[in-house]
Scaffold this motif. Structure first.
Motif, PDB file in Angstrom:
ATOM      1  N   ASP A 192      -7.371   4.362   4.823  1.00 46.80           N
ATOM      2  CA  ASP A 192      -8.818   4.273   4.613  1.00 46.80           C
ATOM      3  C   ASP A 192      -9.232   2.804   4.632  1.00 46.80           C
ATOM      4  O   ASP A 192      -9.372   2.162   3.597  1.00 46.80           O
ATOM      5  CB  ASP A 192      -9.197   4.917   3.277  1.00 46.80           C
ATOM      6  CG  ASP A 192     -10.707   5.012   3.072  1.00 46.80           C
ATOM      7  OD1 ASP A 192     -11.456   4.474   3.914  1.00 46.80           O
ATOM      8  OD2 ASP A 192     -11.136   5.616   2.066  1.00 46.80           O
TER       9      ASP A 192
ATOM     10  N   LEU B  91     -12.194   1.607   2.350  1.00 45.71           N
ATOM     11  CA  LEU B  91     -11.846   1.368   0.950  1.00 45.71           C
ATOM     12  C   LEU B  91     -11.132   0.036   0.802  1.00 45.71           C
ATOM     13  O   LEU B  91     -11.431  -0.752  -0.109  1.00 45.71           O
ATOM     14  CB  LEU B  91     -10.950   2.503   0.436  1.00 45.71           C
ATOM     15  CG  LEU B  91     -10.285   2.273  -0.920  1.00 45.71           C
ATOM     16  CD1 LEU B  91     -11.329   2.204  -2.026  1.00 45.71           C
ATOM     17  CD2 LEU B  91      -9.249   3.356  -1.215  1.00 45.71           C
ATOM     18  N   ASP B  92     -10.180  -0.248   1.704  1.00 44.68           N
ATOM     19  CA  ASP B  92      -9.418  -1.488   1.598  1.00 44.68           C
ATOM     20  C   ASP B  92     -10.307  -2.709   1.804  1.00 44.68           C
ATOM     21  O   ASP B  92     -10.115  -3.739   1.144  1.00 44.68           O
ATOM     22  CB  ASP B  92      -8.278  -1.482   2.622  1.00 44.68           C
ATOM     23  CG  ASP B  92      -7.241  -0.412   2.314  1.00 44.68           C
ATOM     24  OD1 ASP B  92      -7.183   0.034   1.154  1.00 44.68           O
ATOM     25  OD2 ASP B  92      -6.507  -0.019   3.239  1.00 44.68           O
TER      26      ASP B  92
ATOM     27  N   SER C   8      -5.684   1.994  -0.143  1.00 49.12           N
ATOM     28  CA  SER C   8      -5.442   3.316   0.415  1.00 49.12           C
ATOM     29  C   SER C   8      -3.987   3.408   0.857  1.00 49.12           C
ATOM     30  O   SER C   8      -3.381   2.406   1.241  1.00 49.12           O
ATOM     31  CB  SER C   8      -6.365   3.595   1.600  1.00 49.12           C
ATOM     32  OG  SER C   8      -6.092   2.726   2.682  1.00 49.12           O
TER      33      SER C   8
ATOM     34  N   PRO D  21      -2.789   6.943  -5.991  1.00 53.47           N
ATOM     35  CA  PRO D  21      -4.206   7.303  -6.231  1.00 53.47           C
ATOM     36  C   PRO D  21      -4.872   6.462  -7.309  1.00 53.47           C
ATOM     37  O   PRO D  21      -6.069   6.197  -7.245  1.00 53.47           O
ATOM     38  CB  PRO D  21      -4.115   8.772  -6.641  1.00 53.47           C
ATOM     39  CG  PRO D  21      -2.881   9.277  -5.989  1.00 53.47           C
ATOM     40  CD  PRO D  21      -1.920   8.125  -6.012  1.00 53.47           C
TER      41      PRO D  21
ATOM     42  N   GLY E 225      -0.846   1.718  -3.351  1.00 51.61           N
ATOM     43  CA  GLY E 225      -1.328   2.851  -2.563  1.00 51.61           C
ATOM     44  C   GLY E 225      -1.346   4.159  -3.316  1.00 51.61           C
ATOM     45  O   GLY E 225      -1.730   5.191  -2.762  1.00 51.61           O
TER      46      GLY E 225
ATOM     47  N   SER F 104       0.823  -1.212   0.000  1.00 49.29           N
ATOM     48  CA  SER F 104       0.000   0.000   0.000  1.00 49.29           C
ATOM     49  C   SER F 104       0.855   1.260   0.000  1.00 49.29           C
ATOM     50  O   SER F 104       0.384   2.334   0.367  1.00 49.29           O
ATOM     51  CB  SER F 104      -0.931  -0.001   1.217  1.00 49.29           C
ATOM     52  OG  SER F 104      -0.205  -0.085   2.435  1.00 49.29           O
TER      53      SER F 104
ATOM     54  N   CYS G 202      -4.966  14.832   1.482  1.00 49.65           N
ATOM     55  CA  CYS G 202      -5.578  13.748   0.706  1.00 49.65           C
ATOM     56  C   CYS G 202      -5.583  12.411   1.438  1.00 49.65           C
ATOM     57  O   CYS G 202      -6.360  11.526   1.096  1.00 49.65           O
ATOM     58  CB  CYS G 202      -4.836  13.587  -0.626  1.00 49.65           C
ATOM     59  SG  CYS G 202      -4.834  15.066  -1.649  1.00 49.65           S
ATOM     60  N   HIS G 203      -4.695  12.253   2.413  1.00 48.00           N
ATOM     61  CA  HIS G 203      -4.599  10.978   3.133  1.00 48.00           C
ATOM     62  C   HIS G 203      -3.804  11.222   4.405  1.00 48.00           C
ATOM     63  O   HIS G 203      -3.191  12.278   4.581  1.00 48.00           O
ATOM     64  CB  HIS G 203      -3.903   9.921   2.272  1.00 48.00           C
ATOM     65  CG  HIS G 203      -2.613  10.396   1.655  1.00 48.00           C
ATOM     66  ND1 HIS G 203      -1.454  10.577   2.373  1.00 48.00           N
ATOM     67  CD2 HIS G 203      -2.325  10.767   0.379  1.00 48.00           C
ATOM     68  CE1 HIS G 203      -0.505  11.015   1.583  1.00 48.00           C
ATOM     69  NE2 HIS G 203      -0.993  11.148   0.362  1.00 48.00           N
TER      70      HIS G 203
ATOM     71  N   ARG H  49     -13.274  12.708   2.208  1.00 47.89           N
ATOM     72  CA  ARG H  49     -13.370  11.247   2.134  1.00 47.89           C
ATOM     73  C   ARG H  49     -14.608  10.728   2.846  1.00 47.89           C
ATOM     74  O   ARG H  49     -15.283   9.820   2.343  1.00 47.89           O
ATOM     75  CB  ARG H  49     -12.108  10.618   2.732  1.00 47.89           C
ATOM     76  CG  ARG H  49     -12.126   9.102   2.797  1.00 47.89           C
ATOM     77  CD  ARG H  49     -10.767   8.567   3.236  1.00 47.89           C
ATOM     78  NE  ARG H  49     -10.352   9.141   4.499  1.00 47.89           N
ATOM     79  CZ  ARG H  49     -10.684   8.650   5.699  1.00 47.89           C
ATOM     80  NH1 ARG H  49     -11.459   7.585   5.784  1.00 47.89           N
ATOM     81  NH2 ARG H  49     -10.242   9.213   6.803  1.00 47.89           N
TER      82      ARG H  49
ATOM     83  N   ARG I 129      -6.206  -1.213  -6.280  1.00 49.32           N
ATOM     84  CA  ARG I 129      -5.932   0.011  -5.549  1.00 49.32           C
ATOM     85  C   ARG I 129      -6.196  -0.184  -4.060  1.00 49.32           C
ATOM     86  O   ARG I 129      -7.244  -0.684  -3.661  1.00 49.32           O
ATOM     87  CB  ARG I 129      -6.804   1.152  -6.074  1.00 49.32           C
ATOM     88  CG  ARG I 129      -6.593   2.463  -5.315  1.00 49.32           C
ATOM     89  CD  ARG I 129      -7.660   3.477  -5.646  1.00 49.32           C
ATOM     90  NE  ARG I 129      -7.550   4.656  -4.786  1.00 49.32           N
ATOM     91  CZ  ARG I 129      -8.537   5.493  -4.528  1.00 49.32           C
ATOM     92  NH1 ARG I 129      -9.722   5.312  -5.074  1.00 49.32           N
ATOM     93  NH2 ARG I 129      -8.349   6.529  -3.736  1.00 49.32           N
TER      94      ARG I 129
END
Length: 835
Positions: free
Chosen positions: A174, A177-178, A169, A160, A158, A152, A507-508, A555, A167
């Motif tokens: 996240d 998402l995972d 996170s 974007p 990991g 990741s 963003c993360h 998010r 994909r």
């Protein structure tokens, strides 16, 4: 001691064809006791007392493992890692057994485990409270494993866009998402619950099928077994009531020391969960070192000195999910025959610097001569070279207090205030494109007044961050013109006043720091209500604060409340200016970071390198070179009401500042601990002014009054191509990295062959012509030139060589040869560098 248990249930029990199968999850374990941290003779002779961490353990499920950290305390009271030479004996192997130096839960019950090293022993208590193996946790085990294996990472899945249609996170920030990606994406094609070993999630990183990322798993390793068992158990998600990680501890804490005899140190990562449990996550955490040239760290948390010559400090960081913790470790040389010279000390700066140098066995350089000190302090405090008459007077002065008196005089000068304004102008991004031409001059003059009056730093920050009204009538309002959006305000304020680079957290979760995406938008909530409105006057804006307006976390879609580090969510009345609450917290004497960032910035401005470097990048993985020094300066700063001149005076009067820049036989390898002054190229503005001073040909700047120096420019808009070549920033970023200090070919060509220097040397009003017209001899001209450029008189050899060259017969005139002589002075390292 609170009970600690392990996160990983390393033995899973399955039924296949009617038979019970026990799968060992920790196939790749610690090395055996024969791979020792120090030889057994060293351990035996060193140990005076045995310590084991933890002293008691609770294992909550059958199969759980827990690493032990074993230390011997030597005769000097220093701990020596004996983890991998320790022997373990369980009083009841039916309850707890020991495998590869780890406790393994076998059945419910209570027992003792004896730890033996070099004839000494300690007994710890172990409780197994669970009666069956636990299932694999997707969030607390699988996602950390994917992070640990690099799956990741930003360069892999990991990113974007992910990789190969897969994909994740970044670093597992996240988990929702995972979970969706791992459990259901593409009809769950990556996992096969009926035959786990055929799952792409395993076969690709095992390289059983082509994988662009290369091998990422070893068969039967802990990572492979965690993933396989999760799939075999049905790739289930965690229950809503499953505990979540709320904290991380790294053992041992800061303070451990490595040397030639003890070259390794084992680290353990312990996670705290919302159900009150503490679990060993050493096998799931990601370990990194801030300086691999000092010490490297393995995936298992084993730190090893880089080589026999390595010395310094490194930060060992463990990351697990969104938690990070750091421990500082020092590597010393212990050179045979080393003797500390006991150098003079002027204040606590020297005491703390010397303590670190003595530990690392760096002998500080000698005290710098008067002329070099004069040049150095003038350039560091005012940005300018001293006039020749000042140099002559200072060199002739025999009083013991002349350096202290000079420092006080320079700190009180208007040139110092203007030079500080130049430096803060970079930080605050003062330029026409951002705040208009009138805004540039008004903001510049406000800053000059603030530094002339020595405005306390807490007041300075408060006036900037709470500014409202007209950008013309209240110049600090321009802070919110250069920071023209909520995100820009958030990132700029954090970097300037907290030393935190938050761009990643937008963003993360930050991959190298504790800042999360929620933290970013919680801090942004302080600035989201700022309104910027144009007025009827050209180039003017009016800043006000609205009563409504919330930040939305992109998010999660959640409306974010104002959030502060160490405080959490903050409740603020709707009609209140949230920025006032932020400033009260920021400038509080209890907020150590606010003071540390500024004293570090001041230290860097005169020492050439920050105690934390880069100076605007405070994070756990970028540790201070001298934590005690940084803390002491910050405490003194607060004690003296955030007086910046006081801190500068303290530093400038120290022996640390007044050392030579030349290395001695001991400290040639030191570039972090201030055993010598840091040599560096003059800044663009300093260099231009210095050339003007030496040649006595002033520079003019279009649109500005005559007499303005380059170090006093309101913005780069009035600059020259020469300044651009030598790294003058355009002021589009608050980052100090925008000002380049790299050497390049363009600079060499500009100095050696450029028209700018040539024009100064051939100017009819230059120092050369003035001295010749005054009837000065060649030897006198050479002497004054050295005073102007280097703040010293030439040696006899230098003087004779210069005079011989200028007087030598030939077709070229004396003036032309003097121009060549001056060209040589201006191209010398002694002139181009601050030293």
């Amino acid at each position: 001691m609170r009970p600690v248990s392990s996160l990983v249930d390393v033995s899973r029990i399955y039924m296949k064809n009617g038979c019970q199968i026990i799968c060992c999850l920790y196939a790749v374990s610690f090395v055996s006791a024969t791979a020792v941290l120090a030889d057994e003779k060293t351990i035996s002779s060193a140990g005076q007392r045995l310590e084991v961490h933890p002293e008691q353990v609770e294992l909550r499920s059958v199969g759980q493992r827990y690493h032990m950290l074993v230390s011997l305390i030597d005769r000097a009271g220093l701990p020596v890692d004996a983890t991998r030479v320790a022997q373990f004996e369980s009083a009841d192997p039916a309850v707890v057994t020991v495998r590869d130096g780890q406790l393994v839960a076998v059945a419910p019950g209570r027992t003792d485990v004896r730890v033996n090293v070099a004839g000494q022993s300690v007994t710890i208590s172990v409780v197994v409270s669970g009666n069956k193996p636990g299932s694999v946790s997707l969030r607390n085990e699988v996602i950390p494993i994917l992070s640990r294996q690099g799956c990741s990472a930003g360069a892999c899945h990991g990113s974007p866009q992910g990789k190969g249609g897969f994909r994740l996170s970044l670093r597992g920030f996240d988990p929702t998402l995972d979970e969706a990606t791992l459990r259901g994406e593409f009809f769950a094609r990556r996992v096969n619950v009926l035959d786990a070993d055929t799952s792409l999630l395993l076969r690709k990183p095992l390289m059983q099928v082509p994988h662009a990322g290369g091998p990422r798993l070893l068969a039967n390793s802990i990572a492979h077994t965690v993933l396989r068992n999760w799939i075999a158990e049905g790739r289930h998600t965690d229950a809503a009531t499953a505990p979540s990680c709320v904290g991380l501890m790294l053992h041992p804490p800061s303070g451990r020391q490595l040397n030639r005899d003890v070259a390794r140190q084992q680290f353990l990562a312990i996670a705290e969960f919302s159900d009150g449990s503490f679990r060993d996550v050493t096998d799931l955490a990601v370990f990194t070192t801030s300086d691999a040239g000092v010490a490297a760290v393995s995936a298992d948390g084993l730190v090893e000195r880089a080589d026999d010559t390595a010395r310094g400090q490194t930060a060992i960081t463990a990351r697990y999910l969104d938690q990070m913790e750091t421990s500082f470790l020092t590597v010393v040389s212990e050179t045979t025959g080393f003797t500390w010279p006991d150098p003079a000390e002027s204040n606590f700066v020297d005491q703390l610097v010397h303590a670190r140098l003595k530990q690392l066995e760096y002998v500080p350089s000698r005290r710098t001569p008067d002329g070099e000190f004069l040049r150095r302090v003038y350039l560091d405090v005012t940005g300018l070279l001293p006039p020749t008459d000042v140099t002559q007077s200072f060199l002739a002065d025999v009083s013991e207090q002349k350096r202290t008196s000079l420092i006080d005089e320079l700190l009180a000068s208007s040139e110092h205030a203007k030079f500080q304004t130049l430096q803060w102008g970079d930080t605050l991004r003062i330029r026409k494109a951002s705040i208009s031409s009138p805004g540039v001059f008004k903001f510049y003059r406000w800053l000059v007044r603030a530094f002339e009056q020595n405005m306390p730093y807490d007041q300075f920050a408060g006036e900037l961050l709470t500014a409202s009204g007209s950008s013309f009538e209240n110049p600090p309002v321009n802070y919110f013109r250069t920071a023209a959006s909520t995100n820009d305000c958030t990132e700029s304020t954090a970097q300037i006043f907290l030393g935190a680079r938050l761009e990643c957290a937008k963003c993360h979760n930050h991959p190298h720091e504790k800042w999360t995406q929620d933290n970013y938008y919680g801090l942004a909530a302080f600035f989201n209500r700022i309104q910027r409105d144009a007025t009827l006057r050209k180039d003017e804006i009016f800043v006000s604060v609205a009563d409504t307006g919330e930040v939305t976390q992109p998010r999660t879609g959640e409306k974010m409340k104002p959030w502060l580090p160490g405080q959490g969510d903050i409740q603020i009345a709707d009609d209140a200016d949230r920025r006032v609450v932020l400033v009260e917290w920021l400038t509080s004497p209890n907020n150590k970071l606010f003071a540390e960032v500024e004293v570090n910035r001041l230290w860097r401005s005169v020492m050439g390198r920050g105690i934390v470097d880069p100076a605007d990048d405070f994070r756990a993985s970028n540790p201070p070179s001298n934590t005690e020094l940084l803390n002491a300066l910050a405490e003194d700063f607060v004690k003296h009401n955030f007086d910046r001149r006081h801190i500068l005076r303290l530093i400038l009067n120290s022996q640390t500042y007044q050392r030579r820049s030349e290395a001695n036989l001991s400290n040639g390898g030191d570039d972090r601990f201030f055993s010598r002054y840091t040599r560096r190229l003059l800044t663009a503005e300093q260099l231009l002014d210095a050339i003007c001073d030496v040649t006595m040909v002033p520079e003019s700047f279009s649109g500005l009054p005559s007499g303005i120096r380059a170090t006093q420019l309101p913005s780069p808009d009035f600059g020259k191509d020469f300044l651009t070549v030598f790294g003058q920033p355009v002021r589009t970023s608050v980052c100090q990295c925008e000002r380049s200090d790299d050497l390049n070919l363009s600079q060499a060509l500009q100095i050696a062959n450029g028209s700018y220097v040539h024009g100064k040397l051939t100017n009819g009003g230059s120092r050369i012509r003035q001295l010749l017209n005054a009837g000065r001899s060649i030897r006198e001209i050479v002497a004054e030139s050295y005073l102007a450029a280097f703040c010293r008189v030439p040696t006899a050899a230098e003087s004779n060589a210069a005079v011989s060259f200028i007087r030598a017969p030939g077709e070229r005139s004396v003036e032309e040869k003097l121009e060549d002589f001056y060209w040589a002075l201006l191209n010398s390292n002694e002139f181009l560098f601050q030293h």
